[in-house]
Every structure is written in C-alpha cells, then in structure tokens.
Design an enzyme around this catalytic site. Structure first.
Site, PDB file in Angstrom:
ATOM      1  N   LYS A   1     -12.307  -9.270  -3.141  1.00  0.00           N
ATOM      2  CA  LYS A   1     -10.855  -9.095  -3.260  1.00  0.00           C
ATOM      3  C   LYS A   1     -10.382  -9.722  -4.571  1.00  0.00           C
ATOM      4  O   LYS A   1     -11.182  -9.919  -5.479  1.00  0.00           O
ATOM      5  CB  LYS A   1     -10.161  -9.700  -2.032  1.00  0.00           C
ATOM      6  CG  LYS A   1     -10.554  -8.997  -0.732  1.00  0.00           C
ATOM      7  CD  LYS A   1     -10.112  -7.551  -0.714  1.00  0.00           C
ATOM      8  CE  LYS A   1     -10.612  -6.811   0.502  1.00  0.00           C
ATOM      9  NZ  LYS A   1     -10.307  -5.370   0.430  1.00  0.00           N
TER      10      LYS A   1
ATOM     11  N   ARG B   1     -12.618 -14.567  -1.415  1.00  0.00           N
ATOM     12  CA  ARG B   1     -11.707 -15.239  -0.468  1.00  0.00           C
ATOM     13  C   ARG B   1     -12.433 -16.131   0.525  1.00  0.00           C
ATOM     14  O   ARG B   1     -11.823 -17.041   1.094  1.00  0.00           O
ATOM     15  CB  ARG B   1     -10.831 -14.195   0.246  1.00  0.00           C
ATOM     16  CG  ARG B   1      -9.794 -13.628  -0.698  1.00  0.00           C
ATOM     17  CD  ARG B   1      -8.848 -12.639  -0.040  1.00  0.00           C
ATOM     18  NE  ARG B   1      -7.798 -12.285  -0.998  1.00  0.00           N
ATOM     19  CZ  ARG B   1      -6.998 -11.238  -0.889  1.00  0.00           C
ATOM     20  NH1 ARG B   1      -7.113 -10.424   0.143  1.00  0.00           N
ATOM     21  NH2 ARG B   1      -6.066 -11.012  -1.799  1.00  0.00           N
TER      22      ARG B   1
ATOM     23  N   SER C   1       0.837  -1.210   0.000  1.00  0.00           N
ATOM     24  CA  SER C   1       0.000   0.000   0.000  1.00  0.00           C
ATOM     25  C   SER C   1       0.869   1.256   0.000  1.00  0.00           C
ATOM     26  O   SER C   1       0.585   2.234  -0.705  1.00  0.00           O
ATOM     27  CB  SER C   1      -0.881   0.024   1.256  1.00  0.00           C
ATOM     28  OG  SER C   1      -1.825  -1.005   1.207  1.00  0.00           O
TER      29      SER C   1
ATOM     30  N   ARG D   1       1.466   4.339  -2.966  1.00  0.00           N
ATOM     31  CA  ARG D   1       1.233   5.750  -2.616  1.00  0.00           C
ATOM     32  C   ARG D   1       2.491   6.590  -2.808  1.00  0.00           C
ATOM     33  O   ARG D   1       2.399   7.783  -3.137  1.00  0.00           O
ATOM     34  CB  ARG D   1       0.717   5.839  -1.173  1.00  0.00           C
ATOM     35  CG  ARG D   1      -0.746   5.360  -1.063  1.00  0.00           C
ATOM     36  CD  ARG D   1      -1.074   4.873   0.317  1.00  0.00           C
ATOM     37  NE  ARG D   1      -2.490   4.610   0.537  1.00  0.00           N
ATOM     38  CZ  ARG D   1      -3.127   3.479   0.218  1.00  0.00           C
ATOM     39  NH1 ARG D   1      -2.464   2.496  -0.374  1.00  0.00           N
ATOM     40  NH2 ARG D   1      -4.412   3.330   0.473  1.00  0.00           N
TER      41      ARG D   1
ATOM     42  N   GLN E   1      -9.203   2.091  -0.077  1.00  0.00           N
ATOM     43  CA  GLN E   1      -9.015   2.464  -1.489  1.00  0.00           C
ATOM     44  C   GLN E   1     -10.009   3.545  -1.877  1.00  0.00           C
ATOM     45  O   GLN E   1      -9.658   4.508  -2.564  1.00  0.00           O
ATOM     46  CB  GLN E   1      -9.173   1.234  -2.389  1.00  0.00           C
ATOM     47  CG  GLN E   1      -8.031   0.250  -2.209  1.00  0.00           C
ATOM     48  CD  GLN E   1      -8.146  -0.969  -3.098  1.00  0.00           C
ATOM     49  OE1 GLN E   1      -9.153  -1.180  -3.760  1.00  0.00           O
ATOM     50  NE2 GLN E   1      -7.123  -1.794  -3.085  1.00  0.00           N
TER      51      GLN E   1
ATOM     52  N   ARG F   1      -2.770 -14.087  -2.180  1.00  0.00           N
ATOM     53  CA  ARG F   1      -2.840 -14.367  -0.734  1.00  0.00           C
ATOM     54  C   ARG F   1      -3.440 -15.748  -0.458  1.00  0.00           C
ATOM     55  O   ARG F   1      -3.108 -16.383   0.537  1.00  0.00           O
ATOM     56  CB  ARG F   1      -3.611 -13.261  -0.017  1.00  0.00           C
ATOM     57  CG  ARG F   1      -2.932 -11.898  -0.181  1.00  0.00           C
ATOM     58  CD  ARG F   1      -3.308 -10.902   0.884  1.00  0.00           C
ATOM     59  NE  ARG F   1      -2.961  -9.553   0.454  1.00  0.00           N
ATOM     60  CZ  ARG F   1      -1.739  -9.021   0.492  1.00  0.00           C
ATOM     61  NH1 ARG F   1      -0.727  -9.723   0.966  1.00  0.00           N
ATOM     62  NH2 ARG F   1      -1.523  -7.785   0.069  1.00  0.00           N
TER      63      ARG F   1
ATOM     64  N   ASP G   1      -6.660  -7.966   4.737  1.00  0.00           N
ATOM     65  CA  ASP G   1      -5.914  -8.787   3.774  1.00  0.00           C
ATOM     66  C   ASP G   1      -5.342 -10.051   4.393  1.00  0.00           C
ATOM     67  O   ASP G   1      -4.801 -10.900   3.680  1.00  0.00           O
ATOM     68  CB  ASP G   1      -4.767  -7.959   3.170  1.00  0.00           C
ATOM     69  CG  ASP G   1      -5.289  -6.889   2.216  1.00  0.00           C
ATOM     70  OD1 ASP G   1      -6.448  -7.011   1.755  1.00  0.00           O
ATOM     71  OD2 ASP G   1      -4.544  -5.931   1.939  1.00  0.00           O
TER      72      ASP G   1
ATOM     73  N   ARG H   1     -14.281  -6.652 -10.342  1.00  0.00           N
ATOM     74  CA  ARG H   1     -14.386  -6.051  -8.998  1.00  0.00           C
ATOM     75  C   ARG H   1     -15.189  -4.742  -9.041  1.00  0.00           C
ATOM     76  O   ARG H   1     -15.140  -4.018 -10.029  1.00  0.00           O
ATOM     77  CB  ARG H   1     -12.974  -5.851  -8.410  1.00  0.00           C
ATOM     78  CG  ARG H   1     -12.287  -7.206  -8.200  1.00  0.00           C
ATOM     79  CD  ARG H   1     -10.890  -7.070  -7.684  1.00  0.00           C
ATOM     80  NE  ARG H   1     -10.837  -6.505  -6.352  1.00  0.00           N
ATOM     81  CZ  ARG H   1      -9.709  -6.198  -5.719  1.00  0.00           C
ATOM     82  NH1 ARG H   1      -8.553  -6.402  -6.312  1.00  0.00           N
ATOM     83  NH2 ARG H   1      -9.744  -5.699  -4.508  1.00  0.00           N
TER      84      ARG H   1
HETATM   85  C1  S3P Z   1      -5.698  -1.307   0.178  1.00  0.00           C
HETATM   86  C2  S3P Z   1      -6.937  -1.342   0.777  1.00  0.00           C
HETATM   87  C3  S3P Z   1      -7.706  -2.575   0.990  1.00  0.00           C
HETATM   88  C4  S3P Z   1      -6.829  -3.803   0.833  1.00  0.00           C
HETATM   89  C5  S3P Z   1      -5.948  -3.725  -0.381  1.00  0.00           C
HETATM   90  C6  S3P Z   1      -5.025  -2.521  -0.286  1.00  0.00           C
HETATM   91  C7  S3P Z   1      -5.020  -0.022   0.000  1.00  0.00           C
HETATM   92  O1  S3P Z   1      -8.732  -2.654   0.003  1.00  0.00           O
HETATM   93  O2  S3P Z   1      -7.628  -4.965   0.782  1.00  0.00           O
HETATM   94  O3  S3P Z   1      -5.172  -4.897  -0.505  1.00  0.00           O
HETATM   95  O4  S3P Z   1      -3.818  -0.013  -0.332  1.00  0.00           O
HETATM   96  O5  S3P Z   1      -5.669   1.017   0.201  1.00  0.00           O
HETATM   97  P1  S3P Z   1     -10.202  -2.034   0.236  1.00  0.00           P
HETATM   98  O6  S3P Z   1     -10.088  -0.567   0.211  1.00  0.00           O
HETATM   99  O7  S3P Z   1     -11.004  -2.546  -0.937  1.00  0.00           O
HETATM  100  O8  S3P Z   1     -10.678  -2.589   1.535  1.00  0.00           O
END
Ligand code: S3P
Length: 429
Positions: free
Chosen positions: A339, A343, A21, A25, A167, A384, A312, A121
């Site tokens: 996801k 999952r 993550s 960013r 996200q 995962r 996750d 998704r």
């Molecule tokens: C993430 C947020 C999560 C996570 C993903 C990474 C991020 O997703 O499951 O692997 O980097 O902001 P969601 O925002 O869909 O929960």
C-alpha cells in the site's frame, strides 16, 4: 502532529468526506462518457485531484471542485487528447492503475509517474494482463514510471485474478471498453465493485454475476452522481467512539456497499456497538447512517474472507486490537505490504513504540491488547497510518506525536478539524 489523551467521550453527529474510490471513478467514467456528468459529494483530497488534473491535461473540461461539486464535460471514449507532459499521479495508486486501463486504448502515447512511494509499488499486476489484451506498456523495473504506446488493437480476455485487487480488476474493465470481444474478470475473493456499479449507472455495457464481471466495447452516457461518505474515512471515527469510554457518535450518509463493510463486521465480531439506521440508495450504492457507542472489545482471529472487504481499514483495526482484551490475529493480508507504505511494518513498529505487544507474521500480525502509552511514531508518509496513530493518541495515557502527517490531505483534508469537533484533541503544530 500531536494527539492528546481524550478528556471526554467522542460525541456528535458528523458527515465524513466523499468516498475516494467512487470519486476517482466518477471523474474517469464521466470524462470518457458522452455528455455531462455532475457529481455531488466529490472528495477534494489530493489523490482525486490528481485524477481530475490528469483528465484536464487530456483536454476534458471539468468545472470545480466547488463545495464538493464537479461537472465533467464528457468527451466520449475517443475524445481524449495527448497530454503535453508526463501525467503525475502523485501518491495515488488508483489514479495510476485505472488510468493505465484507459490509456492503452488511446491513439496516442503517454507516460505515468508518481511520488517516491507510488514509484515503488508493483505495476506488473496491470502491465501483464494489459499486454495479454494486446496493449504495449513498459514499466521501470516492474514499477512506475510507466510508458504506454497507443494505437494498438486490443482484444478481450478471460482473466482469473491472481490477487484480490479492485484496482487491477477496474484497470482491465476500463481497457475492455476499448477491446474487441468480451473482457471477463473472475475473482475468487470479491473486491470492491464500484467500477461495475458506476459503469452501470452511466450505461456502459457491464454485466456482473457472482465472482465475475464482464464488459464489452461500448460507450457511456453522462448522468448525475452523488458520492456516499467514505467508510474508510468513517473507520477512524468508528474506532475512536468504540475505544473511548462513554462515547456515542452518529456518522451520516456513509457508503455501505457490501464489498466495503468488512470493518463493521470485524469490529462487531470484536464486540463493538455499531448500529446501521436509515439506509437509502445513491444510484447503485447503498448508503446509511451509523450510530457507534463505546463498548469493551475483545481480540479475534480475523476471518480471511473479510480481508479484501476491509483492506484499507487494517491500520485502524490494529488500533482497536491494541485496545481489546486478548489477542487479535490477522493472516492472508500480505497485500498490506504494497500500500502507500508497508502497513504491516509501519503499524507493528508504531504499536511497539506505544507499548503494545505486536508481532509481524509476514502475511499479517498478532496483536496482544494492552495499555497504550505516549511516544513518537513515524507514519511513513502514509495517510492511513498517520490517522490511525492520531486515534491511538486519544486512547493513550500520554500524548502521541505522529511524524510526516502531510499525507493526510491525500484522502481526508478536514480530518483534524472534524476530529476536534467530536472532542478529540489534535494539534496540527
Ligand atoms: C482501491 C482498491 C484497493 C484499495 C485502494 C483503493 C480502488 O487497492 O487499497 O485504496 O479504488 O480500487 P488494491 O486494488 O491494490 O487492493
């Protein structure tokens, strides 16, 4: 890929790759900042490379990755150029959803697509609030490919998150950088706050209060970033050491941001022996070394408040639950169906194949701890799920074969190599 039963305890001293993550960013916020951002510990897995290539395609000069270092020559928030082609986000939901927040603020039109999994998704969770901000964005039946029409005037909104999603929150905060007025995101269930922390590190005008993040239109300034080890990658080793008798494992420089440590809290409630030593800050992110020792664990009812903080890690938590005494119940986790794979379905199916009594509860699972035996499980091309069943193989009585494991490279390119250094026996084929 085949994972053989462990013949010795998990032991050693390891460093896991950089946080996924945070790596995404770093590229995004560095690219639209003024000046140079240099990043150490960047995760060079496929997902983050998709983000890196997307910004290169929009004219941002990025050196590397070389030995996990990248240097981003920021172009400022209006310095991006129209990409020549549709931007391919591969398997990466973070690339698509966060990038959309930046693209709605540009003068040019753009399109985003991804692989088969990403194109199933849900994307209305971002397109609807972005349209409330004045953006023009169309989905394909609620999913990618996405078309974004540039040149629109955006205005800030006050948005209460209907689902717990970092996200979505991050997408809206990024769009807020291009909007008139304040964009205020309210969360009833806190999610990871890496966007807010990195925005602050790069001097973007972000304010965080309890359950609320607020951004105004503004610029960032390039800086130096060190990416902590990814707790989501460490999770596979934390569980391996917890379930293989005699294990003692040290994992160094792991990111311990409060919004990510649900896995540690859940496993500790199950009786795991996890100690945090030597913490420090990398910019605004807490980092520490972990020592994990084998411990007998028992099933629990997982507190719902911890769900977004371990979102996750549930596939590998389910493997721990399969090895625990008694039953583990998870509810309030329907998001797991959206996801890289469903999952809940993938894990229940795989655990049943390996002889575990696991039940699909629609918004969660019920797992009765037992004895894992060998078999062949499908990872549904989900990194995962694949890595979780690799760890299951170490605790099983006979080998476990995992299908469709190429996806591991999206988040943990050296997983097999690293696992074999701590006495796991994994054969890539
Ligand atoms: C993430 C947020 C999560 C996570 C993903 C990474 C991020 O997703 O499951 O692997 O980097 O902001 P969601 O925002 O869909 O929960």
């Amino acid at each position: 890929m085949r994972s053989l039963p462990a013949t010795s305890p998990v032991s050693g001293n390891i460093i896991v790759p950089g946080d996924k993550s945070i790596s995404h960013r770093a590229i995004m916020l560095g690219a639209i900042a003024e000046g140079i951002t240099s990043v150490r510990g960047f995760l060079d897995g496929e997902d983050c490379l998709m983000t890196l290539r997307a910004f290169q395609a929009m004219g941002v000069h990025i050196d590397g990755p070389t030995s996990q270092c990248v240097v981003i020559h920021g172009v400022g928030k209006y310095g991006l150029q129209k990409p020549q082609q549709i931007i391919d986000c591969g398997n990466s939901g973070t690339t698509m959803r966060l990038l959309a927040g930046i693209l709605v603020g540009q003068a040019f039109d753009s399109q985003l697509t991804g692989d088969e999994s990403l194109c199933t998704r849900p994307m209305e969770r971002i397109s609807q609030p972005l349209m409330q901000m004045g953006a023009e964005i169309s989905t394909t039946n609620g999913c990618a490919p996405l078309s974004i029409y540039g040149g629109k005037t955006l205005h800030g909104i006050r948005y209460t998150m209907p689902i717990a999603s970092a996200q979505v929150k991050s997408c809206l905060l990024l769009a807020g950088l291009y909007a008139h007025g304040e964009t205020c995101i309210i969360e009833s269930k806190p999610t990871r706050d890496h966007t807010e922390r990195m925005m602050s590190t790069l001097s973007y005008p972000i304010h965080q209060a309890e359950n609320m993040s607020m951004i105004t239109s503004g610029n960032g300034v390039g800086t130096e970033i060190i990416v902590p080890g990814d707790i989501s990658a460490a999770a596979f080793f934390i569980v391996a050491a917890t379930i293989i008798p005699g294990s003692v494992l040290q994992i160094k420089q792991v990111g311990l941001n409060n919004t990510r440590i649900g896995i540690i809290k859940i496993l500790q409630q199950m009786g795991a022996d996890i100690t945090i030593i030597k913490t420090e800050m990398y910019g605004e992110e807490l980092v520490g070394d972990l020592i994990v020792k084998y411990a007998p664990i028992r099933g629990i009812v997982i507190p719902e408040a911890l769900v977004p903080l371990a979102i996750d890690e549930f596939p590998i938590i389910f493997i721990a639950a399969a090895c625990a005494e008694g039953q583990t119940v998870l509810r309030g986790a329907r998001e797991l169906r959206h996801k890289e794979s469903d999952r809940i379905l993938a894990m229940v199916q795989g655990l049943q194949t390996l002889g575990i009594d696991a039940e699909d509860l629609d918004d969660g699972v019920l797992i009765r701890g037992g004895s894992l035996h060998g078999g062949t499980v499908d990872s549904y091309m989900d990194h995962r799920i694949a890595m979780s069943f690799v760890i299951a193989g170490a605790a099983a009585s006979t080998p476990v074969t995992i299908l469709n494991t190429e996806s591991i490279k999206t988040s943990f390119p050296n997983f097999v190599q690293l696992a074999n250094t701590v006495n796991l026996n994994i054969m890539p084929f």
